[in-house]
Design a protein around this motif. Structure first.
Motif, mmCIF file in Angstrom:
data_model
loop_
_atom_site.group_PDB
_atom_site.id
_atom_site.type_symbol
_atom_site.label_atom_id
_atom_site.label_comp_id
_atom_site.label_asym_id
_atom_site.label_seq_id
_atom_site.Cartn_x
_atom_site.Cartn_y
_atom_site.Cartn_z
ATOM 1 N N PRO A 158 1.594 8.563 2.079
ATOM 2 C CA PRO A 158 1.632 7.298 1.584
ATOM 3 C C PRO A 158 3.198 6.871 1.055
ATOM 4 O O PRO A 158 3.712 7.783 0.167
ATOM 5 C CB PRO A 158 0.560 6.493 0.997
ATOM 6 C CG PRO A 158 -0.477 7.485 1.075
ATOM 7 C CD PRO A 158 0.011 8.944 1.384
ATOM 8 N N SER A 170 -4.321 4.328 -0.309
ATOM 9 C CA SER A 170 -4.366 4.934 1.259
ATOM 10 C C SER A 170 -5.048 6.205 1.568
ATOM 11 O O SER A 170 -5.422 6.326 2.480
ATOM 12 C CB SER A 170 -2.995 5.050 1.688
ATOM 13 O OG SER A 170 -2.228 3.976 1.353
ATOM 14 N N LEU A 189 0.412 -2.894 1.237
ATOM 15 C CA LEU A 189 0.671 -1.848 2.257
ATOM 16 C C LEU A 189 1.125 -2.499 3.511
ATOM 17 O O LEU A 189 1.785 -1.873 4.165
ATOM 18 C CB LEU A 189 -0.916 -1.321 2.618
ATOM 19 C CG LEU A 189 -1.644 -0.466 1.472
ATOM 20 C CD1 LEU A 189 -2.676 0.109 1.876
ATOM 21 C CD2 LEU A 189 -0.866 0.898 1.352
#
Length: 326
Positions: free
Chosen positions: A116, A253, A281
């Motif tokens: 991520p 994540s 996100l």
């Protein structure tokens, strides 16, 4: 243009255009269409370093494409040519293996896993300011290293979640990670405390952790690393902008089974807002640029203003190496 006659700026379809007319990232290729020698590239970097640094400051990242960089030792020459001091990875949360000189592996987790978005070592009071990446083996499909301008993430999050951002600015973040004495190669955060602090001596590990602003709590041979509170929003003096300087995307994540091993909470002890994380996100995905790697690419990233990640590899091979600078 103050490039001598060596560099030319080129455009790629994946670049994003911003209000000031700049493209993100900048992409530079050799002006000369005949074969360029590595020594010539090295000399050009040294000769035009102020100009290259101004581009990095204005855009946040530079992709060098079409230069004769074919091996880790070539990449090391490029890194050294810039003259930035090397950054020690003591206290880093993922395994890295030295390949050549200042060149190391990047995240060693399985390539089918996503890494991520994050600023490198944002969980640490001491972090690198510049990152180099080098594509030694070009992926057939997938495996990009997306990048995103941090101030844009901050501005959009402040617009959508002003109260949460105010909490972040006031309280900062606490990072809590669990590290056993056995590597977990299936995880993007699966390093041991011995790897993180480059020792198998608990006392030395504690001393090195304290120097990095981290407290170690022992649970048998497993260590809980507690860092913070440290700022989650930073002011970049060079650009006069606030940045989304944290590792929240990593914490939120991860699979649910791994979250307790790598979590973040507000410095006040309160949990992080889940709705805000979902929006974060989405923003990262919407605003990022992902240029497919080509063999020989070198990407220079301003870690103070740009977040990076790794997309899952769909078709091998892929070998991307890294070097961290103070």
């Amino acid at each position: 243009m103050a490039t001598g006659k060596f560099f030319r700026q080129v455009t790629l379809p994946e670049q994003k255009s911003h209000n000031d007319g700049s493209l993100f990232p900048a992409v530079l290729s050799p002006t000369c269409t005949t074969a360029v020698q590595l020594s010539t590239f090295e000399e050009a970097i040294r000769a035009h370093k102020p100009w290259l640094e101004s581009i990095l400051l204005n855009t946040g990242a530079i992709l060098f494409r079409g230069f004769p960089v074919t091996s880790p030792s070539d990449f090391n020459v490029v890194v050294e040519a810039f003259g930035f001091p090397e950054f020690s990875y003591v206290g880093g949360r993922v395994p890295r293996t030295q390949v050549f000189g200042r060149v190391y592996t990047a995240n060693e987790s399985p390539l089918h896993l996503e890494v991520p978005f994050h600023h490198e070592m944002a969980y640490n009071p001491d972090f690198p300011t510049k990152l180099f990446f080098f594509c030694e083996e070009e992926p057939e499909e997938g495996g990009e290293t997306p990048i995103v301008l941090s101030h844009i993430v901050y501005e959009k999050m402040k617009e959508r979640h002003p109260d949460f951002v105010a909490q972040l600015e006031e309280n900062g973040l606490m990072y809590i990670t669990i590290h056993s004495d056995k590597e977990d190669p299936s995880s993007v955060t699966g390093s041991t405390w011995m790897t993180a602090y480059q020792t198998d001596d608990k006392n030395i590990a504690e001393e090195r952790a304290v120097k990095k602003g981290t407290k170690l709590e022992w649970m048998g041979n497993t260590a809980k690393l507690i860092t913070g509170p440290i700022p989650a929003i930073r002011f970049d003096e060079a650009s006069c902008r606030k940045t989304w300087f944290n590792s929240l995307a990593i914490s939120y994540s991860l699979p649910a089974s791994e979250r307790q091993n790598a979590r973040a909470e507000l410095g006040s002890g309160d949990p992080v807002d889940e709705d805000a994380m979902k929006d974060m996100l989405r923003i990262l995905k919407e605003e990022c640029v992902a240029i497919p790697w080509k063999k020989g690419d070198v990407l220079l990233v301003n870690n103070l203003t740009v977040l990076h990640s790794r997309r899952p590899l769909i078709k091998p091979p892929r070998r991307v190496l890294a070097s961290l600078c103070k």
